[in-house]
Design a protein around this motif. Sequence first.
Motif, PDB file in Angstrom:
ATOM      1  N   VAL A 128       0.829  -1.204   0.000  1.00 36.58           N
ATOM      2  CA  VAL A 128       0.000   0.000   0.000  1.00 36.58           C
ATOM      3  C   VAL A 128       0.868   1.260   0.000  1.00 36.58           C
ATOM      4  O   VAL A 128       0.577   2.237  -0.689  1.00 36.58           O
ATOM      5  CB  VAL A 128      -0.935   0.001   1.238  1.00 36.58           C
ATOM      6  N   GLU A 129       1.948   1.231   0.763  1.00 38.65           N
ATOM      7  CA  GLU A 129       2.803   2.410   0.921  1.00 38.65           C
ATOM      8  C   GLU A 129       3.294   2.942  -0.436  1.00 38.65           C
ATOM      9  O   GLU A 129       3.221   4.141  -0.713  1.00 38.65           O
ATOM     10  CB  GLU A 129       3.994   2.012   1.788  1.00 38.65           C
ATOM     11  N   THR A 130       3.790   2.035  -1.264  1.00 35.91           N
ATOM     12  CA  THR A 130       4.259   2.441  -2.588  1.00 35.91           C
ATOM     13  C   THR A 130       3.104   3.028  -3.395  1.00 35.91           C
ATOM     14  O   THR A 130       3.253   4.063  -4.057  1.00 35.91           O
ATOM     15  CB  THR A 130       4.847   1.221  -3.345  1.00 35.91           C
ATOM     16  N   ALA A 131       1.936   2.378  -3.308  1.00 38.90           N
ATOM     17  CA  ALA A 131       0.779   2.849  -4.083  1.00 38.90           C
ATOM     18  C   ALA A 131       0.382   4.271  -3.658  1.00 38.90           C
ATOM     19  O   ALA A 131       0.040   5.099  -4.503  1.00 38.90           O
ATOM     20  CB  ALA A 131      -0.386   1.882  -3.912  1.00 38.90           C
ATOM     21  N   VAL A 132       0.460   4.561  -2.368  1.00 31.83           N
ATOM     22  CA  VAL A 132       0.122   5.912  -1.891  1.00 31.83           C
ATOM     23  C   VAL A 132       1.090   6.925  -2.527  1.00 31.83           C
ATOM     24  O   VAL A 132       0.679   7.962  -3.048  1.00 31.83           O
ATOM     25  CB  VAL A 132       0.176   6.009  -0.346  1.00 31.83           C
ATOM     26  N   LYS A 133       2.377   6.600  -2.526  1.00 29.24           N
ATOM     27  CA  LYS A 133       3.386   7.505  -3.106  1.00 29.24           C
ATOM     28  C   LYS A 133       3.120   7.733  -4.591  1.00 29.24           C
ATOM     29  O   LYS A 133       3.206   8.857  -5.087  1.00 29.24           O
ATOM     30  CB  LYS A 133       4.784   6.887  -2.955  1.00 29.24           C
ATOM     31  N   VAL A 134       2.797   6.655  -5.305  1.00 31.02           N
ATOM     32  CA  VAL A 134       2.544   6.766  -6.740  1.00 31.02           C
ATOM     33  C   VAL A 134       1.308   7.644  -6.973  1.00 31.02           C
ATOM     34  O   VAL A 134       1.301   8.526  -7.841  1.00 31.02           O
ATOM     35  CB  VAL A 134       2.343   5.367  -7.381  1.00 31.02           C
ATOM     36  N   GLY A 135       0.256   7.427  -6.150  1.00 31.16           N
ATOM     37  CA  GLY A 135      -0.982   8.193  -6.297  1.00 31.16           C
ATOM     38  C   GLY A 135      -0.770   9.674  -6.056  1.00 31.16           C
ATOM     39  O   GLY A 135      -1.333  10.517  -6.761  1.00 31.16           O
ATOM     40  N   LYS A 136       0.080   9.999  -5.078  1.00 30.96           N
ATOM     41  CA  LYS A 136       0.336  11.407  -4.717  1.00 30.96           C
ATOM     42  C   LYS A 136       0.914  12.202  -5.867  1.00 30.96           C
ATOM     43  O   LYS A 136       0.817  13.434  -5.897  1.00 30.96           O
ATOM     44  CB  LYS A 136       1.297  11.472  -3.525  1.00 30.96           C
ATOM     45  N   ARG A 137       1.538  11.529  -6.829  1.00 35.39           N
ATOM     46  CA  ARG A 137       2.119  12.242  -7.981  1.00 35.39           C
ATOM     47  C   ARG A 137       1.042  12.884  -8.839  1.00 35.39           C
ATOM     48  O   ARG A 137       1.307  13.762  -9.640  1.00 35.39           O
ATOM     49  CB  ARG A 137       2.939  11.278  -8.848  1.00 35.39           C
TER      50      ARG A 137
END
Length: 187
Positions: A128-137
């Motif tokens: 999930v952590e990586t997905a949150v970072k990707v989404g924030k872009r």
Amino acid sequence: MSKRDHLSIFISLLLRHKPQAAGIELDEHGWADVDELIAGINSTGRQITREILEEIVASDSKQRYSLDADHRLIRANQGHSIPVDVELKEKNPPEILYHGTAEKFLENIFKKGLMPMNRLYVHLSPDVETAVKVGKRHGKPVVLEVDSARMRRDGEIFYCSENGVWLTKNVKPEYLKRLCEMRVEIG
Ligand code: HQG
């Protein structure tokens, strides 16, 4: 952002999307000649040496690039928009994968599914952590849970890149579920 970070961003532009920006070419497997890449980057007014390039590759936080055995060739592991075959390995995914996106895209995503947009594949992560970072872009982040186990049973194909990014051609809406807000924040 440091000079190195700017160089790294330019390298990923060249190796994934626009090699012509430094007057270089990629072969059908996405490889560029290291000497040509260095000369090409220097011809744009930027400054890079083989040492700096090797350091950027080795220290990249997402391990975006690979060098071949004798360090004569370099390519990006994933993320391309130009049609190259980076010899991705087909692999059975974990039960669930995640995709980070922005709230503004949700309506369309739940209508049409996840599509590769400008890239060759939809990018998914095992956490999930990586997905949150990707989404924030892209804006206010939203994480989607992808039922990769069911997709696999239904015959969909998954690949895992050298740097651990999961890729698939597209994800139909029926396999998608929005992850609850709390888990996104914790994630
Ligand atoms: C969205 C970075 C509307 C999709 C990251 C995403 C990743 C739709 C955006 C890698 C849609 C495309 C890839 C639909 C998908 N309607 N929007 N039907 N289907 N989208 O940048 O996954 O740092 O091409 O949700 O870490 O954000 O470059 O893909 O928001 O691994 O190495 O369209 O890029 O890695 O955006 O990111 P992108 P992505 P690097």
